[in-house]
Motif scaffolding. Structure first.
Motif, PDB file in Angstrom:
ATOM      1  N   GLY B  27      18.029   8.412  -1.968  1.00  0.00           N
ATOM      2  CA  GLY B  27      16.935   9.366  -2.063  1.00  0.00           C
ATOM      3  C   GLY B  27      15.574   8.798  -1.707  1.00  0.00           C
ATOM      4  N   ILE B  28      15.539   7.578  -1.260  1.00  0.00           N
ATOM      5  CA  ILE B  28      14.249   6.997  -0.875  1.00  0.00           C
ATOM      6  C   ILE B  28      13.806   7.574   0.465  1.00  0.00           C
ATOM      7  CG2 ILE B  28      13.048   4.855  -0.304  1.00  0.00           C
ATOM      8  CD1 ILE B  28      15.343   3.533  -1.975  1.00  0.00           C
ATOM      9  N   PRO B  29      12.611   8.122   0.515  1.00  0.00           N
ATOM     10  CA  PRO B  29      12.126   8.675   1.780  1.00  0.00           C
ATOM     11  C   PRO B  29      12.123   7.613   2.877  1.00  0.00           C
ATOM     12  CG  PRO B  29      10.660   9.253  -0.036  1.00  0.00           C
ATOM     13  CD  PRO B  29      11.644   8.259  -0.570  1.00  0.00           C
ATOM     14  N   ALA B  30      12.395   8.036   4.081  1.00  0.00           N
ATOM     15  CA  ALA B  30      12.356   7.121   5.221  1.00  0.00           C
ATOM     16  C   ALA B  30      10.921   6.712   5.509  1.00  0.00           C
ATOM     17  CB  ALA B  30      12.951   7.804   6.444  1.00  0.00           C
ATOM     18  N   GLY B  31      10.778   5.484   6.020  1.00  0.00           N
ATOM     19  CA  GLY B  31       9.461   5.041   6.450  1.00  0.00           C
ATOM     20  C   GLY B  31       8.727   4.194   5.429  1.00  0.00           C
ATOM     21  N   LEU B  32       9.400   3.831   4.349  1.00  0.00           N
ATOM     22  CA  LEU B  32       8.764   2.978   3.344  1.00  0.00           C
ATOM     23  C   LEU B  32       9.011   1.516   3.719  1.00  0.00           C
ATOM     24  CD1 LEU B  32       7.351   2.874   0.499  1.00  0.00           C
ATOM     25  CD2 LEU B  32       9.639   2.680  -0.471  1.00  0.00           C
ATOM     26  N   PHE B  33       7.948   0.730   3.769  1.00  0.00           N
ATOM     27  CA  PHE B  33       8.112  -0.689   4.058  1.00  0.00           C
ATOM     28  C   PHE B  33       8.733  -1.367   2.842  1.00  0.00           C
ATOM     29  CE2 PHE B  33       6.506  -5.127   4.075  1.00  0.00           C
ATOM     30  CZ  PHE B  33       7.229  -5.554   5.187  1.00  0.00           C
ATOM     31  N   ILE B  34       9.862  -2.033   3.047  1.00  0.00           N
ATOM     32  CA  ILE B  34      10.570  -2.679   1.934  1.00  0.00           C
ATOM     33  C   ILE B  34      10.181  -4.164   1.933  1.00  0.00           C
ATOM     34  CG2 ILE B  34      12.834  -3.179   0.926  1.00  0.00           C
ATOM     35  CD1 ILE B  34      12.106  -0.172   0.954  1.00  0.00           C
ATOM     36  N   ASP B  35       9.237  -4.452   1.061  1.00  0.00           N
ATOM     37  CA  ASP B  35       8.664  -5.787   0.984  1.00  0.00           C
ATOM     38  C   ASP B  35       9.587  -6.671   0.131  1.00  0.00           C
ATOM     39  OD1 ASP B  35       7.211  -8.025   0.246  1.00  0.00           O
ATOM     40  OD2 ASP B  35       5.326  -6.922   0.020  1.00  0.00           O
ATOM     41  N   VAL B  36      10.418  -7.454   0.811  1.00  0.00           N
ATOM     42  CA  VAL B  36      11.451  -8.213   0.099  1.00  0.00           C
ATOM     43  C   VAL B  36      10.843  -9.271  -0.815  1.00  0.00           C
ATOM     44  CG1 VAL B  36      13.544  -9.601   0.363  1.00  0.00           C
ATOM     45  CG2 VAL B  36      13.076  -7.763   1.966  1.00  0.00           C
ATOM     46  N   GLU B  37       9.738  -9.822  -0.403  1.00  0.00           N
ATOM     47  CA  GLU B  37       9.079 -10.822  -1.239  1.00  0.00           C
ATOM     48  C   GLU B  37       8.629 -10.195  -2.565  1.00  0.00           C
ATOM     49  OE1 GLU B  37       6.133 -13.051   1.007  1.00  0.00           O
ATOM     50  OE2 GLU B  37       5.208 -13.658  -0.908  1.00  0.00           O
ATOM     51  N   PHE B  38       8.105  -8.989  -2.477  1.00  0.00           N
ATOM     52  CA  PHE B  38       7.709  -8.288  -3.700  1.00  0.00           C
ATOM     53  C   PHE B  38       8.917  -8.050  -4.605  1.00  0.00           C
ATOM     54  CE2 PHE B  38       7.166  -4.319  -6.063  1.00  0.00           C
ATOM     55  CZ  PHE B  38       6.044  -4.629  -6.818  1.00  0.00           C
ATOM     56  N   LEU B  39      10.019  -7.614  -4.001  1.00  0.00           N
ATOM     57  CA  LEU B  39      11.236  -7.381  -4.791  1.00  0.00           C
ATOM     58  C   LEU B  39      11.635  -8.659  -5.527  1.00  0.00           C
ATOM     59  CD1 LEU B  39      13.630  -5.326  -2.411  1.00  0.00           C
ATOM     60  CD2 LEU B  39      11.815  -4.488  -3.903  1.00  0.00           C
ATOM     61  N   GLN B  40      11.621  -9.773  -4.782  1.00  0.00           N
ATOM     62  CA  GLN B  40      12.036 -11.037  -5.385  1.00  0.00           C
ATOM     63  C   GLN B  40      11.094 -11.431  -6.524  1.00  0.00           C
ATOM     64  OE1 GLN B  40      15.026 -12.740  -4.460  1.00  0.00           O
ATOM     65  NE2 GLN B  40      14.479 -13.508  -6.478  1.00  0.00           N
ATOM     66  N   ASN B  41       9.813 -11.200  -6.328  1.00  0.00           N
ATOM     67  CA  ASN B  41       8.848 -11.519  -7.390  1.00  0.00           C
ATOM     68  C   ASN B  41       9.107 -10.711  -8.643  1.00  0.00           C
ATOM     69  OD1 ASN B  41       7.531 -13.422  -5.930  1.00  0.00           O
ATOM     70  ND2 ASN B  41       5.868 -12.062  -5.240  1.00  0.00           N
ATOM     71  N   GLU B  42       9.450  -9.454  -8.456  1.00  0.00           N
ATOM     72  CA  GLU B  42       9.746  -8.626  -9.621  1.00  0.00           C
ATOM     73  C   GLU B  42      10.974  -9.178 -10.354  1.00  0.00           C
ATOM     74  OE1 GLU B  42       6.704  -6.740 -10.068  1.00  0.00           O
ATOM     75  OE2 GLU B  42       8.250  -5.490 -11.001  1.00  0.00           O
ATOM     76  N   LEU B  43      11.991  -9.551  -9.595  1.00  0.00           N
ATOM     77  CA  LEU B  43      13.185 -10.127 -10.236  1.00  0.00           C
ATOM     78  C   LEU B  43      12.815 -11.406 -10.986  1.00  0.00           C
ATOM     79  CD1 LEU B  43      16.225  -9.682  -7.842  1.00  0.00           C
ATOM     80  CD2 LEU B  43      15.316  -8.161  -9.589  1.00  0.00           C
ATOM     81  N   ASN B  44      11.915 -12.188 -10.395  1.00  0.00           N
ATOM     82  CA  ASN B  44      11.531 -13.447 -11.037  1.00  0.00           C
ATOM     83  C   ASN B  44      10.834 -13.218 -12.376  1.00  0.00           C
ATOM     84  OD1 ASN B  44      12.615 -14.625  -8.807  1.00  0.00           O
ATOM     85  ND2 ASN B  44      10.658 -15.220  -7.884  1.00  0.00           N
ATOM     86  N   ARG B  45      10.085 -12.126 -12.480  1.00  0.00           N
ATOM     87  CA  ARG B  45       9.409 -11.834 -13.755  1.00  0.00           C
ATOM     88  C   ARG B  45      10.418 -11.668 -14.887  1.00  0.00           C
ATOM     89  NH1 ARG B  45       6.107  -6.629 -13.380  1.00  0.00           N
ATOM     90  NH2 ARG B  45       5.511  -7.189 -15.500  1.00  0.00           N
TER      91      ARG B  45
END
Lengths: 357, 357, 357, 357
Positions: B27-45
Motif C-alpha cells: 500500500g505504499i504509494p509509488a514514488g517514495l524515496f526509500i532511504d536505506v540508511e535511514f531505515l538502518q538507523n531506525e533499526l539501530n535505535r
C-alpha cells in the motif's frame, strides 16, 4: 470503517437525530436462539432518561429485528436490527450549528468532511452506542452457549474508588456502582457536578469469566489489542488498563509475575491474557472516561469563521458518561470475545478434524 | 492475523531463533524515496546488546530489501524486507521446552496451538518487533514528505517520573530517558533490578507533530482506537493513555475541556484527537510496560504434565522492556498515522476532484 | 492488495528480475506436517525451461522456508517462503524501458504509478505465480488431511479440444494435455505459433474432488465468486466458466437443471456449486487464457512520449501461457477451497460445540 | 461475508419474505448529492411485475434512506437504506419446506446451516439484488461526478445473439434487448419457455465508459478480478468474459494483441483492462446466466429424509433471470469501479501531495 470484528462482524449506521440507529451483524453461526426479550433487557440497561444521573432524553429503545432470524433461530444470514429515534429535539442544536463545542467532535468532523450533521452531534453522538449494546447482546447469547459471561460496573467517580467489588450490587445501583459503601459518595459527586452545570469523569471495571484458554490471535489481533481498540473507540474513553494496568509499570518482575500451581495461576496481574491469548483466568480491565464535554457553563470557543465566542450549551446530556458507558464497554467486550471464539476455531488441525471427519 | 493497517498494511513473519524476521508492506504509494540508511538507523535505535540496560543478545540487524523498490524509489508494489537472526543461542532454552515461564506466552501458545517453538519464545518474542521498526521507518519516510514527525522517550521507570520533557536528550540517553535530571535515578533502578536478577516496569511517552487536521476514521477505526490496538499489541504493554488519560477520569468537564481561541486550542487534554479524528494539535500518549517476565530468580510454575516445579531461567533478556519498547511504540504510531493519512484521501469529494479532474 | 484469502491468507511480494519472489501464508492451523519435498515437486510442475513448449528461462525454483514451521510442523505462525531469482537477463529489456508492449501491463503500470520496473515486466510478470504455486502446495497439504484433491490439465489449444479427459495423462504430458488423442495436434499448434514468432491461446480445465458439502460463504464470498476472483486475477485470463458455463446460457431450465436422486445429483451442470456453496459433487471449471502478448513479430506501439514506433521484442516467453498457467490455476483453486474450509468452521453452533464443549 | 468492496463497502441484509432488504454503504466521500429520484429510477429498472417477461411478484420497491445523508448530501457517515417487502406470498412455499428444488440453493443452505428459511428462497433469493441496485445507484452518482458511466443490455437469449448493439434501445426494450432486429425473436424464446412452464438462459453485455486510466489494484484485486468476483456472485451466473473473452483462447497473439497508436488503442480485445488496471478504453464484459432453476414442470428430487420425490413448483419466478440480472450486473460494475476509484487515490505520492500540500 463502521465495522468491528473479523468473524463476528458488526456494522452500524445512523445518527442521533436521524431516523434511528441500526446495525448488521454478520458471521453469527446458524442455530442460535435469538432471545428478543434478553436483547430488549440489555438495551434497557443502557437506556437514559430513567433517573437524575443520566440524560433526560427518553427513548423507548424498542429493538426491531429486520433479518437473519427464522422461527426464533439465527439462520447464518446477517442479522439486521434497528432502533428508531423518537425523542429528538433538534431545535436544541440550532444555536450550535456554526460553532464548535470544546472537546467535542464538532470541530474535527466539520474539517474532515466539510459538512456536519450538527443535530445532537450526528453520527458522533453516544446515541450510536445503542447499536453496540444490541450487537453485544447477540454476542452474549452466543457466549452463553459456552457458559462465558461478562459483567461491568462503575469502579470510580472522580477520586472515589470502589474497594469491595460487587457486580450484583452494580446491576441494581442507579449509577452501576460496584461498591455499596461508596455508592452514595459517588452519586453525590455526579449530582454536585450536574447542579453546577458541570460534568465528571469516571472509571468502569469490566470482566469476562469462563473464557476458554486459547482465545486471541497473535500478533496483531491479540485479545488485549482488540479490547483496546474497542474500548478506545468508545466516546470519551482516554485510557484502558488490562489486568494490573498502569500499576504494572511501577513494579518489579518478581512482584508482577503470576506464578502457576497445578490448580492454576496464583495471582492475576495479567488480567487473564498472556501473549495476547486468554489464559483461562478472569479477564478484567479498567476503562477511563473523561467528563462529558457538553457542559452548561460558559465556555470559550470559535465559530466556523474563526471568530472567538462564548457559548452556553442547551440540550440533554449525561453528567457522567462513564455510567451508561460501562454497559456499552461490557457489550464491546462481549463482541470481542465472541469474535475471538469464532476466530480460534481454525487454530489447530485437531479442531478441523472434529468438524469435518 | 499477522497484519496491521488498512491501507498501509504491514504483515510480519519470523521467530526469535528461526532464519530471521521479515515483513511485507503493502500500500505504499509509488514514488517514495526509500532511504536505506535511514531505515538502518531506525533499526539501530532499537538494537540490543549495546549497553548494560538491554539484552546481551547482539544482532547486527542488517536490513535487506527484497522487493518493491526500483532505482531507489517505491514502485507501488509490496516492499518485502528481511532481517536475519545471527546471534541465536537456542541451547539456552532446552531446559524450558516442557515448562511454562510465569507471565509468559509459553503457556497460552502451547494450549492454543498444541505445539510451541520454545526457542527464545518463538513467534511471541520481542525479537519480532524489529519488523515493526523497519515498517515504521518506511512509514516515517512517507510522513516526512508531509512534514509529520514522531518521537518517543522513557517517561517513567518504577516510580521515577520525568518532569522536564526533552525528546532530544532522550535520543542520546542510553535508556532513552526524557529528563536529564532523573536519568541517573532511572538508570539506577534498572541496574538494581538487573543485579538482583529481577526486572522493572516503565512508561514510554510517544508524540506525533504536524499531523494534519482530519485524520482518523469514525467510528470503529478512530485514530485513538487504532493507536490503542497497536500499542496493546506490543509485548508487555498493560495500559495506554491518550492525552490526559487516566487523570481525565478524575476531572470535571470544566477542568478537562480544551477551550478554543482563534489561534487554536488553549490546552491539550485531548491529546490531539477529538471524536477519533486528529484536531491538528500534538498527539501524545503514554504506554505502560510491565516488567520483563523473564527474570533470573527462582519462580513457581508447572510443566506440560501439570507437575509443580521451581524454575530458574537462563537466556538473555532486557531488564526493562519499556526502554527498547519505546522505539517500537514510536514506530507503531508512525504506521498508524501513515495509514490514517492514506485512508483520509477519500473522505470528501473535493479530494477526489483534486486528483481526477 | 497483494493478498488473497480471508482465513487462509496469502500475501506475495517480489518481481521478475529482483532478488526473488516470496510469500507469507497466514492462518494455517497448527499441527500440519509441511512436506517440503511435496512443495518442491509442485514448484517443479510449474517450472519453465524444461521443453520447447515453455519459456527458455531456467530457474531452479528452490523453495526456502523462512518461518512458521518447527520440527516439521506448522505452528500457527505465518509461514514465510522465498524463491530466489537466478536466471535473470535484465539486459534483454533495456530496449523496452521507454516503450509499451501491446496488450501488456507496461502501459497501465507506468500511468498508474508513474514509475515502472521494466525488467521482465517487474511485478506484473508471470514469474510471481511461483508464489501462488508454493502457497497452493501448502493449501493442498491441508486439503489432503480431509481427502480433498485438486487436479488440472489443458482442455483446449487454439480450436483443438480434448474429448476423452484423462488427468493422469495430463500430468505426464509436456503440455499437460488432457487427451492423449489430441495431444500431438495441440503440440503442433504451439510449435507452429512459436516458429512463426507468435503465440497461441488455450483453455485449462480444473477440478476439485471430495469437497465437503457446505463450503462457500454467501452472498459475496460465494465459492464460485471467490474462484472467479482468483482465476481472473491470473495473468492472461479473459474468461471463467463454472460447470456448464457459457453453454448454460443457451439452455432451457429443464435441460440445465440437475435432478437429485437418493444417490446424489443425476447430472452436474452446476459444477458442484449451488447458491455459492459446494453441493458435494465434483467442482469443475474452465479457465480461458489469451495468447501470450509478448510475441517476436513486428508490432505497432508508442513510447512514453507518445511517439509511434514499430517494436520487435527480445526476451524469453512461453508461446502458450495456458500450459503453465493451468498449474497455477489448480494452485489457486486449492487456496480458495482451503480458505472456504476454514471459513465454514463457524457456520453453525453445532460445529462450535464440537470444539469447545 | 455479506460485504462487497474495500473502500466503497456495501453490506446487505434481508430475505425474500422477511421485513425487507437493506444495505449499508460505508466509505462514500462526504459532499455527494444523493439524488433520491435517481435512486428510485434505478430500482424501477430492476423491478419485476411489469410485463410478462418477468416475475409476477409486484413490489413497489420504494427506497427509504435511513442514515448518512444530511440536507441532501452525504456526510461521510454510512448510508443505510431499506426496501420493504410488501407483496410476499409465503404460503406458495409451504409445499417445498421439506424438499429441495433442483439446481437451487435449498439443498446447500440446508446442509451448511442446518436450518433454512424456505419462504421464497430466504436469503438466497434474487430479491436481495434490490440492495445491489440501490448501492449501485449510489456508486453511479459518485461516478457521474467524474463523468464515468455504465450501461447494460441483453446480448443473447438462448442462441439468439445481438449484432447491432444499441444501449439506448435496450433501456426501452421490455427485455432490455440490445438489438432492435432480434428483440422479437428473443422475446419469442422467453415467451415460449414460459408457456411451456420452462425457463431459458441468456447473456448480458455490460460496459463502462470514461473510466480513467489507472484504476485497479494489482495483483489480487485487479479490476477484472474484482469484476469476476462480483459477477459470479450474482445468482445464476455461470461464466464471465472480459473483452474478447472465450474467443481469445482460440487466437494467436498477433490476432489478439491490441496495437497502440498515438491516438490510443487500435482495437479493444483487452476489454479496457491490462494487467488488472484500466487502460482508458471502454471496459466491456459478458455475463452468462443459466436458465431460472425454478420451473413449473415435474422434476425429480429428494426431501430432507432422502426420499425420492417428483415435485411441481408453485411461486412466481422470472422465466429468464438474465433480463433483470443485467441491471444488477450493471450496478455491480458501478460499485467495483467506484471502489477502484477510491482505492487508486493512494497509488502515488503525487496524488497525496495534491490533497495535503
Amino acid at each position: 470503517m463502521n465495522t468491528i470484528g473479523k468473524r463476528f462482524r458488526v456494522t452500524t449506521f445512523g445518527e442521533s437525530h436521524g431516523n434511528g440507529i441500526g446495525c448488521v451483524i454478520d458471521g453469527i453461526p446458524a442455530g442460535l436462539f435469538i432471545d428478543v426479550e434478553f436483547l430488549q433487557n440489555e438495551l434497557n440497561r443502557r437506556r437514559g432518561g430513567q433517573n437524575l444521573y443520566s440524560t433526560q432524553r427518553k427513548e423507548d429503545d424498542k429493538i426491531e429485528i429486520l433479518s437473519g432470524v427464522f422461527e426464533g433461530f439465527s439462520t447464518g444470514s446477517p442479522i439486521g436490527m434497528f432502533i428508531a429515534n423518537k425523542n429528538t429535539k433538534s431545535s436544541d442544536y440550532d444555536d450550535i450549528k456554526d460553532i464548535f463545542r470544546p472537546s467535542h467532535a464538532d470541530f474535527t468532523y466539520f474539517y474532515k468532511y466539510g459538512i456536519r450533521d450538527y443535530r445532537g452531534g450526528g453520527r458522533s453522538s453516544a446515541r450510536e452506542s445503542v447499536a453496540r449494546v444490541a450487537s453485544g447482546a447477540i454476542a452474549k447469547l452466543l457466549l452463553k452457549e459456552f457458559n462465558i459471561t461478562t459483567k461491568s460496573g462503575i469502579y470510580q467517580i472522580g477520586e472515589v474508588k470502589a474497594s469491595n467489588i460487587d457486580f450484583d450490587f452494580a446491576r441494581q445501583s442507579e449509577i452501576f456502582s460496584l461498591d455499596k459503601e461508596v455508592e452514595s459518595a459517588q452519586k453525590e459527586l455526579v449530582k454536585k457536578a450536574k447542579e453546577s452545570h458541570d460534568s465528571i469523569g469516571g472509571v468502569a471495571l469490566i470482566c469476562a469469566n469462563n473464557v476458554p484458554l486459547g482465545l486471541g490471535e497473535p500478533l496483531y489481533y491479540k485479545l488485549d489489542s482488540a479490547i483496546g481498540e474497542a474500548m478506545l473507540g468508545l466516546n470519551g474513553v482516554k485510557a484502558v488498563e488490562i489486568g494490573s494496568g498502569v500499576e504494572s509499570s511501577t513494579k518489579l518482575g518478581s512482584q508482577n509475575n503470576d506464578y502457576i500451581s497445578k490448580n492454576g495461576f496464583m495471582s492475576n496481574n495479567s488480567g487473564g491474557i498472556l501473549g495476547g491469548i486468554s489464559n483461562g483466568d478472569e479477564i478484567y480491565l479498567k476503562v477511563h472516561f473523561k467528563p462529558t464535554p457538553s457542559i452548561f457553563r460558559t465556555q470559550k470557543s470559535i465559530d466556523k469563521n474563526n471568530n472567538e465566542i462564548e457559548l452556553r450549551l442547551k440540550g440533554r446530556h449525561d453528567p457522567c458518561i462513564a455510567i451508561r458507558g460501562s454497559v456499552v464497554a461490557e457489550s464491546l467486550l462481549s463482541i470481542i470475545i465472541a469474535d475471538a471464539l469464532l476466530l480460534n476455531t481454525t487454530s489447530k488441525i485437531e479442531y478441523l478434524k472434529k468438524i469435518y471427519i
